[in-house]
Design a protein around this motif. Structure first.
Motif, PDB file in Angstrom:
ATOM      1  N   LEU A 455     -29.737  13.815 -39.374  1.00  0.00           N
ATOM      2  CA  LEU A 455     -28.572  14.658 -39.138  1.00  0.00           C
ATOM      3  C   LEU A 455     -28.929  15.623 -38.006  1.00  0.00           C
ATOM      4  CD1 LEU A 455     -27.226  15.605 -42.711  1.00  0.00           C
ATOM      5  CD2 LEU A 455     -26.330  13.889 -41.119  1.00  0.00           C
ATOM      6  N   ASN A 456     -27.924  16.147 -37.325  1.00  0.00           N
ATOM      7  CA  ASN A 456     -28.244  17.037 -36.219  1.00  0.00           C
ATOM      8  C   ASN A 456     -27.435  18.334 -36.247  1.00  0.00           C
ATOM      9  OD1 ASN A 456     -25.846  15.715 -35.353  1.00  0.00           O
ATOM     10  ND2 ASN A 456     -27.038  14.283 -34.147  1.00  0.00           N
ATOM     11  N   TRP A 457     -27.999  19.298 -35.535  1.00  0.00           N
ATOM     12  CA  TRP A 457     -27.399  20.634 -35.427  1.00  0.00           C
ATOM     13  C   TRP A 457     -27.564  21.104 -33.985  1.00  0.00           C
ATOM     14  CZ3 TRP A 457     -30.129  24.955 -33.807  1.00  0.00           C
ATOM     15  CH2 TRP A 457     -29.437  26.174 -33.857  1.00  0.00           C
ATOM     16  N   VAL A 458     -26.541  21.813 -33.488  1.00  0.00           N
ATOM     17  CA  VAL A 458     -26.592  22.333 -32.117  1.00  0.00           C
ATOM     18  C   VAL A 458     -26.299  23.823 -32.134  1.00  0.00           C
ATOM     19  CG1 VAL A 458     -25.671  22.161 -29.771  1.00  0.00           C
ATOM     20  CG2 VAL A 458     -25.791  20.111 -31.214  1.00  0.00           C
ATOM     21  N   GLY A 459     -27.124  24.587 -31.430  1.00  0.00           N
ATOM     22  CA  GLY A 459     -26.913  26.021 -31.309  1.00  0.00           C
ATOM     23  C   GLY A 459     -25.950  26.325 -30.175  1.00  0.00           C
ATOM     24  N   GLY A 460     -24.685  26.405 -30.498  1.00  0.00           N
ATOM     25  CA  GLY A 460     -23.643  26.688 -29.511  1.00  0.00           C
ATOM     26  C   GLY A 460     -22.325  26.867 -30.239  1.00  0.00           C
ATOM     27  N   ASP A 461     -21.517  27.787 -29.780  1.00  0.00           N
ATOM     28  CA  ASP A 461     -20.245  28.080 -30.440  1.00  0.00           C
ATOM     29  C   ASP A 461     -19.223  27.010 -30.058  1.00  0.00           C
ATOM     30  OD1 ASP A 461     -17.992  29.099 -31.609  1.00  0.00           O
ATOM     31  OD2 ASP A 461     -17.948  30.963 -30.457  1.00  0.00           O
ATOM     32  N   TRP A 462     -19.159  25.960 -30.854  1.00  0.00           N
ATOM     33  CA  TRP A 462     -18.259  24.842 -30.569  1.00  0.00           C
ATOM     34  C   TRP A 462     -16.808  25.300 -30.489  1.00  0.00           C
ATOM     35  CZ3 TRP A 462     -18.174  19.814 -29.150  1.00  0.00           C
ATOM     36  CH2 TRP A 462     -17.000  19.096 -29.393  1.00  0.00           C
ATOM     37  N   VAL A 463     -16.372  26.053 -31.459  1.00  0.00           N
ATOM     38  CA  VAL A 463     -14.983  26.513 -31.499  1.00  0.00           C
ATOM     39  C   VAL A 463     -14.682  27.416 -30.311  1.00  0.00           C
ATOM     40  CG1 VAL A 463     -13.256  27.796 -32.837  1.00  0.00           C
ATOM     41  CG2 VAL A 463     -14.899  26.288 -34.003  1.00  0.00           C
ATOM     42  N   GLY A 464     -15.664  28.230 -29.914  1.00  0.00           N
ATOM     43  CA  GLY A 464     -15.477  29.138 -28.796  1.00  0.00           C
ATOM     44  C   GLY A 464     -15.618  28.485 -27.431  1.00  0.00           C
ATOM     45  N   GLY A 465     -15.962  27.195 -27.403  1.00  0.00           N
ATOM     46  CA  GLY A 465     -16.029  26.467 -26.147  1.00  0.00           C
ATOM     47  C   GLY A 465     -17.412  26.322 -25.547  1.00  0.00           C
ATOM     48  N   ASP A 466     -18.456  26.800 -26.256  1.00  0.00           N
ATOM     49  CA  ASP A 466     -19.827  26.674 -25.754  1.00  0.00           C
ATOM     50  C   ASP A 466     -20.366  25.303 -26.178  1.00  0.00           C
ATOM     51  OD1 ASP A 466     -22.419  26.916 -24.957  1.00  0.00           O
ATOM     52  OD2 ASP A 466     -22.993  28.438 -26.426  1.00  0.00           O
ATOM     53  N   ARG A 467     -20.080  24.271 -25.377  1.00  0.00           N
ATOM     54  CA  ARG A 467     -20.329  22.898 -25.814  1.00  0.00           C
ATOM     55  C   ARG A 467     -21.323  22.148 -24.934  1.00  0.00           C
ATOM     56  NH1 ARG A 467     -14.083  21.172 -27.470  1.00  0.00           N
ATOM     57  NH2 ARG A 467     -13.715  22.980 -28.805  1.00  0.00           N
ATOM     58  N   THR A 484     -23.873  21.307 -39.549  1.00  0.00           N
ATOM     59  CA  THR A 484     -22.934  22.427 -39.621  1.00  0.00           C
ATOM     60  C   THR A 484     -22.609  22.869 -38.192  1.00  0.00           C
ATOM     61  OG1 THR A 484     -22.558  24.661 -40.486  1.00  0.00           O
ATOM     62  CG2 THR A 484     -24.785  24.146 -39.738  1.00  0.00           C
ATOM     63  N   LEU A 485     -21.516  23.605 -38.050  1.00  0.00           N
ATOM     64  CA  LEU A 485     -21.191  24.241 -36.767  1.00  0.00           C
ATOM     65  C   LEU A 485     -21.673  25.685 -36.724  1.00  0.00           C
ATOM     66  CD1 LEU A 485     -17.531  22.963 -36.166  1.00  0.00           C
ATOM     67  CD2 LEU A 485     -19.600  22.228 -34.982  1.00  0.00           C
ATOM     68  N   GLU A 486     -22.204  26.160 -37.848  1.00  0.00           N
ATOM     69  CA  GLU A 486     -22.653  27.553 -37.947  1.00  0.00           C
ATOM     70  C   GLU A 486     -24.085  27.709 -37.439  1.00  0.00           C
ATOM     71  OE1 GLU A 486     -20.524  29.841 -38.773  1.00  0.00           O
ATOM     72  OE2 GLU A 486     -18.999  28.309 -39.157  1.00  0.00           O
ATOM     73  N   PRO A 487     -24.474  28.949 -37.097  1.00  0.00           N
ATOM     74  CA  PRO A 487     -25.851  29.176 -36.620  1.00  0.00           C
ATOM     75  C   PRO A 487     -26.900  28.879 -37.678  1.00  0.00           C
ATOM     76  CG  PRO A 487     -24.418  31.019 -36.023  1.00  0.00           C
ATOM     77  CD  PRO A 487     -23.641  30.172 -36.968  1.00  0.00           C
ATOM     78  N   THR A 488     -26.546  29.057 -38.949  1.00  0.00           N
ATOM     79  CA  THR A 488     -27.447  28.748 -40.051  1.00  0.00           C
ATOM     80  C   THR A 488     -26.642  28.083 -41.160  1.00  0.00           C
ATOM     81  OG1 THR A 488     -27.112  30.952 -41.013  1.00  0.00           O
ATOM     82  CG2 THR A 488     -29.020  30.672 -39.553  1.00  0.00           C
ATOM     83  N   LEU A 489     -27.342  27.513 -42.118  1.00  0.00           N
ATOM     84  CA  LEU A 489     -26.667  26.805 -43.192  1.00  0.00           C
ATOM     85  C   LEU A 489     -25.939  27.758 -44.131  1.00  0.00           C
ATOM     86  CD1 LEU A 489     -29.316  24.121 -44.250  1.00  0.00           C
ATOM     87  CD2 LEU A 489     -27.237  23.755 -42.913  1.00  0.00           C
ATOM     88  N   THR A 490     -24.715  27.378 -44.519  1.00  0.00           N
ATOM     89  CA  THR A 490     -23.989  28.090 -45.563  1.00  0.00           C
ATOM     90  C   THR A 490     -24.254  27.377 -46.887  1.00  0.00           C
ATOM     91  OG1 THR A 490     -22.000  26.724 -45.335  1.00  0.00           O
ATOM     92  CG2 THR A 490     -22.187  28.661 -43.896  1.00  0.00           C
ATOM     93  N   ALA A 491     -23.762  27.944 -47.972  1.00  0.00           N
ATOM     94  CA  ALA A 491     -23.950  27.323 -49.287  1.00  0.00           C
ATOM     95  C   ALA A 491     -23.317  25.931 -49.324  1.00  0.00           C
ATOM     96  CB  ALA A 491     -23.342  28.222 -50.372  1.00  0.00           C
ATOM     97  N   ASP A 492     -22.130  25.798 -48.719  1.00  0.00           N
ATOM     98  CA  ASP A 492     -21.471  24.486 -48.692  1.00  0.00           C
ATOM     99  C   ASP A 492     -22.271  23.494 -47.856  1.00  0.00           C
ATOM    100  OD1 ASP A 492     -19.425  25.375 -50.286  1.00  0.00           O
ATOM    101  OD2 ASP A 492     -18.039  25.774 -48.627  1.00  0.00           O
TER     102      ASP A 492
END
Length: 558
Positions: A455-467, A484-492
């Protein structure tokens, strides 16, 4: 003797198409755009099942075998970058051959060269040919299919069916558009039931052949199961704006210009076959898109990768209008060569346009282009041979250069960020980005095995356009495989992670601090290993470095 003359003529036509292809390839950029989805197809073309074997979710991308299989073969035989370039040249050759065949149906060889060369310089077409997305293949295939539709023989039907079978494995909407244009052209001629049945059989045979090749490239995957499963999952309305934003897209004036020119030529001479066909090709393509887009939730007229499919029919329509007016004209070669060279130069220069024409002025420019084209078409009937041919080529240059300015003025509309179409000619960072992404993926594959699930994660604000760096992770099918799209993992996110139980997490970010912050949020029960990283330079002024790292997880026994 007749056969010798015919063979010589065919050889000269092939040489003409080859020359047009090489000139077009030489003046355009190898990489003109990097759509996020294009990275999926690039990765699977270069690395094959090594990508899907490691993916938690393989998605449907691998089913586009009409693109993946030939590019896979070329990159394996020639190397990654030579293979990609070879495929780009083949697509340009397909476009040039289709347009040249259309022109040669109605005019002599030299006028055909002078007409087709500037037509192949369309910045929209060259942008999508210069990327690893599927659209470029659709554009070339559509031009070839329409050209074959102008011919009544057995082999043109079989060849058209083969190309349509290939397009079915490239992009289904592209197949439907090309087939619509082909059927419309054949109806104007004469539908031969037996030959049409052979075309269908040819399409089916090519489709089945690609299914077999797919089993070779992706032996663990089932094409029909994947296709049906994902077709049921996807809701295309989720990928389109709620409002018809395409109505404000200045680039869509270009197919409209082609339609107006075709209608104008037809009104001037309703008995001329080329003008009739121009109207048919233009109307059938635009009509198809207007009818089909709502069925795809509006995406077909909003997304540039689908909009661009209107360009080959538009170019063919313009080609028919101009070539039809130069038919059977005696001319002096030198003025035609000069006009063709100047026309090509003007279209290429206008393809470098990087400004933005406001919507109102865009309409004015489109009206002016239509006026120039229609007046020229009408005037040509009264001119002598050389003057008529030169007038046709000059008018073509003015229309196409206006089209370049209009389509290059397009910027992001709705949900689809797009690189400028001027990138088809202007040096840009796409090539360097592509090299980085391929090298980072190679590093990831070298440090994992087919038994891993990533699985992968990217450090960038996808929603804000930092893609920017998402295209690096897209090589390992980011999207369905994101953590996740968040900077760190949430409970979900943690709950989802625990349900999927990947063995490797790929982390991509501009800084190691971002990667470490995310890494620390991983469940400690999985004993994540210290990140191993591939560091790279990124060719953007505000983002000059990046890191692709992996960490291994050891899950407790269930």
């Amino acid at each position: 003797m007749w056969r010798d003359a015919r063979a010589r003529g065919v050889a000269l036509d092939v040489a003409s198409v080859t020359g047009i292809t090489l000139v077009t390839a030489a003046v355009s950029q190898r990489w003109a755009s990097l759509l996020l989805d294009a990275m999926f197809y690039a990765s699977e073309s270069v690395f094959g099942s090594a990508v899907t074997d490691r993916a938690v979710e393989t998605s449907y991308y691998w089913t586009r075998l009409g693109y993946i299989v030939p590019v896979r073969a070329l990159t394996t035989a020639l190397g990654t970058w030579a293979g990609f370039e070879a495929f780009r040249i083949l697509l340009i050759a397909g476009l040039a051959a289709g347009l040249f065949a259309v022109a040669r149906t109605f005019t002599r060889r030299l006028p055909a060269i002078a007409i087709v060369t500037p037509l192949t310089m369309s910045s929209v077409v060259l942008t999508f040919v210069g990327t690893s997305y599927l659209t470029g293949a659709v554009l070339a295939g559509t031009a070839v299919v329409i050209a074959l539709g102008l011919r009544r023989g057995l082999w043109p039907h079989v060849a058209a069916g083969a190309v349509l079978g290939w397009l079915a494995m490239v992009n289904p909407p592209g197949l439907l558009l090309a087939a619509t244009c082909w059927v419309a052209v054949r109806i104007h001629g004469r539908i031969d039931v037996r030959r049409t049945a052979l075309a269908v059989a040819s399409a089916a045979a090519v489709f089945v052949a690609f299914l077999g090749l797919g089993r070779v490239v992706f032996p663990a995957l089932d094409w029909f199961d994947t296709y049906l499963t994902w077709n049921a999952k996807l809701n295309y309305a989720d990928f389109a704006s709620h409002d018809p934003v395409w109505l404000h897209d200045i680039s869509l004036l270009v197919p409209l210009i082609a339609l107006v020119l075709a209608v104008g030529a037809w009104i001037n001479d309703r008995t001329q076959r080329s003008s009739q066909l121009a109207v048919i090709v233009s109307l059938s393509s635009i009509g198809f898109m207007l009818a089909f887009s709502p069925l795809m939730g509006g995406i077909a007229l909003e997304a540039p990768m689908y909009q661009a499919m209107l360009w080959p029919p538009a170019l063919v329509s313009i080609c028919l209008v101009v070539a039809g007016r130069t038919a059977d004209r005696a001319f002096r070669p030198v003025p035609v060569i000069v006009a063709g060279t100047a026309a090509t130069a003007l279209v290429v220069v206008s393809g470098h346009f990087t400004g933005i024409v406001p919507g109102g002025w865009g309409v004015v420019l489109a009206v002016a282009a239509c006026a120039v084209g229609i007046v020229s078409v009408w005037v040509m009937r009264r001119l002598g041979g050389t003057a008529a041919v030169v007038t046709a080529v000059v008018a073509l240059a003015l229309v196409l250069s206006s089209a370049q300015v209009l389509q290059n003025s397009r910027r992001t509309i709705g949900l689809y960020p797009t690189t400028p179409y001027s990138y088809a000619f202007v040096p840009n960072p796409s090539s360097e980005k592509m090299h980085v992404a391929v090298n980072a993926q190679q590093w990831l594959l070298d440090h994992t095995t087919d038994a891993d699930s990533i699985l992968n994660w990217v450090g960038g604000d996808w929603v804000g356009g930092d893609r920017e760096l998402y295209m690096v992770a897209a090589m390992q099918l980011w999207g369905e495989n994101r953590v996740t799209l968040e900077p760190t993992l949430t409970a979900d996110d943690t709950a989802r992670l625990e349900s999927l139980r990947p063995s490797v997490i790929q982390m991509v970010a501009p800084t190691t601090d971002q990667i470490l912050a995310f890494w620390r949020s991983l469940p400690t029960s999985t004993h994540p290993t210290a990140p191993e990283c591939y560091d790279f330079s990124w060719p953007m002024p505000d983002l000059t470095t990046g890191h692709s790292c992996l960490t291994r997880l050891t899950w407790p026994a269930a």
